[in-house]
Design an enzyme around this catalytic site. Structure first.
Site, PDB file in Angstrom:
ATOM      1  N   ASN A 440      10.849   5.373  21.463  1.00  0.00           N
ATOM      2  CA  ASN A 440       9.689   5.572  22.322  1.00  0.00           C
ATOM      3  C   ASN A 440       9.884   6.803  23.194  1.00  0.00           C
ATOM      4  O   ASN A 440      10.787   6.829  24.044  1.00  0.00           O
ATOM      5  CB  ASN A 440       9.468   4.353  23.219  1.00  0.00           C
ATOM      6  CG  ASN A 440       8.383   4.591  24.262  1.00  0.00           C
ATOM      7  OD1 ASN A 440       7.205   4.468  23.970  1.00  0.00           O
ATOM      8  ND2 ASN A 440       8.775   4.960  25.482  1.00  0.00           N
ATOM      9  N   GLU A 441       9.114   7.847  22.947  1.00  0.00           N
ATOM     10  CA  GLU A 441       8.972   9.028  23.804  1.00  0.00           C
ATOM     11  C   GLU A 441      10.229   9.874  23.958  1.00  0.00           C
ATOM     12  O   GLU A 441      10.293  10.711  24.862  1.00  0.00           O
ATOM     13  CB  GLU A 441       8.421   8.627  25.188  1.00  0.00           C
ATOM     14  CG  GLU A 441       7.015   8.069  25.126  1.00  0.00           C
ATOM     15  CD  GLU A 441       6.405   7.785  26.491  1.00  0.00           C
ATOM     16  OE1 GLU A 441       7.129   7.896  27.509  1.00  0.00           O
ATOM     17  OE2 GLU A 441       5.210   7.428  26.549  1.00  0.00           O
TER      18      GLU A 441
END
Length: 878
Positions: A440-441
Site C-alpha cells: 500500500n502506497e
C-alpha cells in the site's frame, strides 16, 4: 476454517487455552505473575483484566498505556505430557499460530524457538524435550521483547538502508508486525505483545501438512480440469482424494493419488457449477477431502477444505483513454464497488468468528462486491475468507507492507518469503481471493523522496537490492514469483496505487492503473462535488470523514464536559492530521453549521453520505459499456474502524452503519438511477475574466440559474425496459415548478445507459442582470428522478442546488408512521427534505437510512430491534 478443519484420527490435538499467567519483564524478573485471559490474548487485555490499566479505548487513556510498548513480557503455562508421546515414531509438536512479535520460547527451561515475525505460524517437535507421562507437568514460557525497542536496534544494525516511514515513528520499518499497531491516522498507538493466535499441542505419527486444488476451466466454463495435491510429511502409504458437491452430498470423485516429487497428486476433469460474486449468481462450493491411509489400511490423518471454481481476469488493455483496469469473473465484466478493510480491532485476539461473519454480512447487505485487505494490517483470519466465499465478496489482498521504504537484507528477505508463502498457501483455495497486491502506497514514498527507480531501464532484480529502494525486489520479483508458484489463475499487482511503471502515482494518473484519490480531504481539499471528474481506471482509495452515531461517542467519551466538538478528548481521538480544519471546513462549506455534539455529529454524517453518493454514482456511471470501461471499480477508505472513533469509516467499531453506508448501498443496487446537475463551484469563482486568481465574489444567481442536468441508469443485470420520470420540485414550497419529464428507456446489460445529457432548465424567479438580488423571489428546486421497471419503482435519486446551507428548510412537514408490529416505518414530507437520518445504536438494524424525501413519495424502512416509540431522527433544518 481456512476452507476446512483437521480431523482427529490418529492425531491428538490439545489447545493450550487456559491456565496461563504473565508478568512484566523477562524470565529473571521478580514481577508478580498474574492471570491472563484465555488464549489467544495480548498484554493490554491481560493488564486490563487485572485492573492494572484503564481501558485504552476510552477518553485519553491511550496515553497512559504507551509505556507497555517499551517493556518485555513473559507468558507461562504448564501441561502434561501426552500418553502417546512414549510410542515409537510419535511426533509431539507445539504449534504457535502467531506470536506477537519478538518471542523466545522455552520448554522446561530450554530455548526451543526464537521468532520475530508476527505473521508466521511456527511448529516445533518437542517429543524429546517433554517429561515422562504421568510425571511433573511441563513448563512452557514465552518471553516477548519490546517490538519498538527491537525495531530501533535493527535500524542501527542496518545503516546501509535508508529507512523512511509515514504515519508513525520509524521503528516499525524493519519489524514484521501489523504496522497499524504503531498508530495510524484512524487508529491509536497500541503496540501489542503476546500469543495473539492459538497455541496447540499435537501428537501424531504422520500427517497431511497441506492440501490444495489447481484447475483451469474450459472455454464454456462448464468443466474444470486440474489436480488435487496433498503434501505429507513422509511419502509412504497412500492418500485418497474425494470430491463432493457439498459436505453432505454424494461423492463425485474418489481416487488414490500418485506421488510426484514427494507430493500426492490426483488429476480430475469434472462438470462444475461456478462460484459467482455477490449479485451475479450462486456461490457454489465443493467439499474436498484427502485421507492418509497406511499400508495396512489404517486411517492416519484426514484434511477437509472447500473450494469454488471460478475464472478471474484483471483486464488491462490499451484503449482510447490509456489502459483499462477492471475485473472479469467467469467471462463477465464486474464493476468492483466496495470498501477497504483495516483490522477490525486494535486487539486482534478479542475478535470473534461471529464478528468476522457479521462484518462480511454488512458488506454484502450493502450491495458491496469487493473488500480490499489493506497492507498495514494482517493477513486476515480464516473466518474472514470463509465468510467472503459464502457471501460472494471479492477480496483484494495486499501483502503486509504500507507507507514505508522497507529493507531487503538477507534475514529480512528470508522472513518475508516464509511469511508470504505460508499465507498465500493458507488462503489460495478461497474463490473470493481474486488479486494479490504487493503493498500500500510504497511507490509514493519512492516518488516523494526521489528514490532510485528505473522501471524501463533496469530489469535485473539483483541490481535492485543495491539501490536505495531495495523493496522493489519484493514487489516486482519475490512476491509475484511466490504468487505464480503457489497459486493458479490469480493476478498480481505490484502496489496500490500503481500505474504499470508509467506512474507510481503521487501524481494521480487517471489513464492507467489504480489510483488513491486524496485531493478531497487531503491534498488540495477540493469540494467533494468535483469527485466525478477526479476518478481513474480504478479508484482503490478515497474518503470523507464523519462522526459515528451518538451512542458510540458516549461510550468512548465518558465525561459530559468533554462531549462537544473540539474538546481535548474528541480531538485526541481523531488521528487524522488537520481534521479540526478539514472536517469543519467541509461541513461549513455545505451546511448551516451546528456546534452542539448531536447537531455537529449529524451534519458530518450527512456530509459524508453526500460525498459517497457523488462518488459512487458518478464513478459507477463511468463503468460505461463493454469495450468502454472508463472506471472499473471504487473502494471507499474505509469500511470499518479498529476502535470507537470518528474517521473515514462508513460503519463504526460497534458495527453501527453511518448514513454513508446506505448511500453506497443505494448507489450499488443492481439497477440504479442517477441524476446530477452541472456543478458550479461557489467557494472559488473568478470575479472577472481578467483576474488571474480565484476570489469569493459570488453571485448566487450565476450558481443557481441555468440548471444543466444529466440522467443515467446503471445496470449490473441483463438488458431490460424501464420508465424514467423526472420532477422539478421547489425546495421552499414543495410544488412542482415545471411539468415532469417521462421517458421510456431500454436499459443496456451490465453497463450504463445515458438517458438525458446536458438538458437545461431555467431557475424560477431568476432576475435579469440589472435587478437587485432578492433571495425571497428565487425558487431553487430539486430534481427528482425515479426508475420504474414492470410497474415497480426500483430506484430514485435527488439532485440538490448547492450549497445546501443557503436553502430555507422551514416547515418540512415530515411525518413518521410506525407499523403496528414495529417492523417498519413509513416516512413522508410535504416539502423536499435533505438527509433524513434515524439515530442508530447497537442491536438494531435498518434496511435504509440517510435518504432524501420529496412530496408525493414515501420511504418505507424495515426496522429490527427498535420499538416504535424509541425511534429518533434528524433532518436538515429540523
Amino acid at each position: 476454517m481456512g476452507g476446512g478443519t483437521m480431523a482427529t484420527l490418529s492425531r491428538t490435538s490439545q489447545a493450550l487455552i487456559s491456565n496461563w499467567t504473565f508478568k512484566q519483564g523477562g524470565l529473571d524478573s521478580s514481577s508478580e505473575y498474574l492471570d491472563t485471559n484465555d488464549l489467544p490474548t495480548d498484554v493490554h487485555r491481560d493488564l486490563l483484566k487485572n485492573g492494572k490499566i484503564a481501558d485504552p479505548f476510552k477518553d485519553l487513556n491511550e496515553l497512559s498505556v504507551r509505556w507497555i510498548a517499551d517493556e518485555s513480557w513473559t507468558y507461562r503455562t504448564s501441561f502434561a505430557t501426552p500418553s502417546s508421546n512414549a510410542k515409537p515414531g510419535t511426533k509431539t509438536v507445539l504449534e504457535f499460530g502467531g506470536l506477537d512479535t519478538f518471542a523466545s520460547v522455552y520448554l522446561n527451561g530450554k530455548l526451543i524457538l526464537e521468532s520475530e515475525n508476527m505473521f508466521l505460524a511456527q511448529r516445533i517437535n518437542v517429543a524429546n524435550a517433554l517429561g515422562a507421562y504421568g510425571g511433573q507437568d511441563n513448563v512452557l514460557e514465552i518471553v516477548f521483547e519490546s517490538a519498538r525497542k527491537r525495531g530501533l536496534e535493527l535500524l542501527k544494525e542496518h545503516p546501509e538502508h535508508r529507512f523512511i516511514v509515514h504515519q508513525t515513528e520509524i521503528s516499525r520499518g524493519p519489524v514484521r508486525k501489523a504496522q497499524y499497531h504503531w498508530g495510524w491516522d484512524w487508529g491509536p498507538l497500541l503496540l501489542t505483545a503476546g500469543p495473539w493466535k492459538p497455541v496447540v499441542l499435537e501428537t501424531y505419527v504422520r500427517r497431511i501438512e497441506d492440501m490444495w486444488v489447481e484447475y483451469d476451466l474450459n472455454n464454456d466454463l462448464k468443466r474444470a480440469k486440474g489436480k488435487m495435491f496433498a503434501k505429507v510429511d513422509e511419502s509412504e502409504g497412500k492418500v485418497r482424494f474425494e470430491l463432493k458437491k457439498s459436505a453432505g452430498a454424494d461423492v463425485i470423485m474418489r481416487l488414490d493419488g500418485r506421488v510426484e516429487e514427494g507430493i500426492f497428486v490426483v488429476p480430475f476433469d469434472i462438470d462444475v457449477d461456478l462460484w459467482w460474486p455477490h449479485g451475479y449468481g450462486s456461490q457454489s462450493r465443493y467439499a474436498v477431502c484427502a485421507t492418509l491411509i497406511a499400508d495396512d489400511g489404517t486411517v492416519i490423518d484426514e484434511i477437509k477444505k472447500t473450494v469454488g471454481f471460478r475464472k478471474v481476469e484483471l483486464v488491462q488493455e490499451k484503449d482510447s483513454i490509456g489502459t483499462s483496469f477492471y475485473f472479469r469473473i467467469n467471462n463477465i465484466d464486474v464493476f468492483a464497488g466496495g470498501s477497504c478493510w483495516i483490522p477490525t480491532d486494535s486487539f486482534l485476539s478479542q475478535v470473534t468468528l461471529e464478528t468476522y461473519r457479521n462484518w462480511m454480512e454488512i458488506a454484502a447487505e450493502g450491495n458491496q462486491i469487493m473488500i480490499r485487505v489493506w497492507g498495514g494490517g494482517i493477513y486476515e483470519h480464516d473466518a474472514f475468507y470463509d465468510a467472503a466465499d459464502e457471501l460472494g465478496l471479492l477480496v483484494w489482498q495486499d501483502f503486509m507492507f504500507a507507507c514505508a521504504n522497507y529493507p531487503a537484507y538477507p534475514a529480512y528477505l528470508k522472513s518475508v518469503e516464509e511469511e508470504a508463502r505460508q499465507n498465500v498457501r493458507r488462503i489460495r483455495n478461497h474463490p473470493s481471493v481474486v488479486i494479490w497486491c504487493g503493498n500500500n502506497e510504497d511507490y509514493q514514498i519512492v516518488e516523494r523522496y526521489d528514490l532510485e527507480y528505473r522501471f524501463k531501464e533496469d530489469k535485473d532484480p539483483e541490481s535492485w537490492l543495491k539501490t536505495n529502494f531495495p523493496a522493489r525486489y519484493l514487489y516486482e520479483h519475490l512476491l509475484p514469483k511466490i504468487v505464480s508458484e503457489e497459486t493458479v489463475g490469480v493476478p498480481y499487482h505490484p502496489s496500490s496505487p500503481f500505474g504499470n511503471g508509467t506512474s507510481t502515482t503521487l501524481k494521480v494518473d487517471p489513464k492507467v492503473g489504480d489510483i488513491h484519490q486524496w485531493n478531497v480531504w487531503h491534498g488540495e481539499m477540493k469540494p467533494y462535488q468535483l469527485l466525478p471528474k477526479m476518478g481513474g481506471r480504478f479508484v482503490s482509495e478515497f474518503g470523507m470523514e464523519a462522526y459515528p452515531h451518538m451512542e458510540t461517542l458516549e461510550k468512548s467519551i465518558t465525561l459530559e464536559d468533554d462531549r462537544y466538538p473540539g474538546s481535548m478528548a474528541m480531538d485526541f481521538r481523531n488521528k487524522a492530521i488537520g481534521h479540526e480544519r478539514r472536517l469543519v471546513s467541509y461541513v461549513a462549506e455545505n451546511y448551516k453549521i451546528k456546534y452542539d455534539l448531536p447537531g455537529y455529529t449529524y451534519l458530518t454524517q450527512v456530509m459524508q453520505a453526500d460525498a459517497m453518493s457523488w462518488a459512487y454514482k458518478s464513478w459507477r456511471r463511468q463503468w460505461g459499456m463493454s469495450g468502454d470501461r472508463r472506471c472499473g471499480g471504487v473502494l471507499v477508505w474505509q469500511l470499518n474502524d479498529c476502535w470507537p472513533t470518528m474517521s473515514w469509516a462508513v460503519v463504526d467499531y460497534y458495527l453501527i452503519p453511518k448514513p454513508a453506508y446506505y448511500a453506497i448501498k443505494r448507489a450499488m443496487k443492481p439497477v440504479d438511477v442517477g441524476v446530477t446537475r452541472k456543478f458550479k463551484n461557489w467557494t472559488m469563482r473568478p470575479a472577472d475574466k481578467l483576474w488571474t486568481r480565484d476570489t469569493s465574489h459570488v453571485d448566487m444567481k450565476e450558481v443557481w440559474e441555468d440548471v444543466e442536468f444529466d440522467v443515467w441508469v446503471a445496470n449490473s443485470l441483463a438488458k431490460t425496459e424501464g420508465k424514467i420520470v423526472v420532477r422539478f420540485i421547489s425546495v421552499r414550497t414543495g410544488v412542482d415548478v415545471y411539468p415532469s419529464l417521462s421517458e421510456d428507456v431500454t436499459i443496456g446489460a451490465n453497463g450504463t445507459t445515458e438517458v438525458i445529457n446536458g438538458r437545461k432548465v431555467k431557475l424560477p424567479g431568476a432576475r435579469d442582470s440589472n435587478s437587485p438580488f432578492d433571495i425571497s423571489q428565487v425558487d431553487p428546486f430539486v430534481i427528482h428522478v425515479s426508475l420504474t421497471i414492470e410497474g415497480n419503482c426500483v430506484a430514485t435519486n435527488v439532485s440538490w442546488p448547492d450549497p445546501i446551507k443557503y436553502l430555507n428548510f422551514s416547515g418540512r412537514g415530515v411525518e413518521v408512521k410506525v407499523s403496528s408490529d414495529n417492523a417498519s416505518a413509513i416516512i413522508s414530507a410535504k416539502r423536499p427534505v435533505k438527509g433524513f437520518v434515524f439515530r442508530e445504536r447497537q442491536g438494531v438494524k435498518l434496511d435504509d437510512n440517510g435518504f432524501d424525501l420529496v412530496p408525493g413519495e414515501v420511504q418505507k424502512v424495515v426496522v429490527k430491534g427498535y420499538r416504535g416509540r424509541e425511534l429518533e431522527w434528524d433532518y436538515v433544518g429540523k
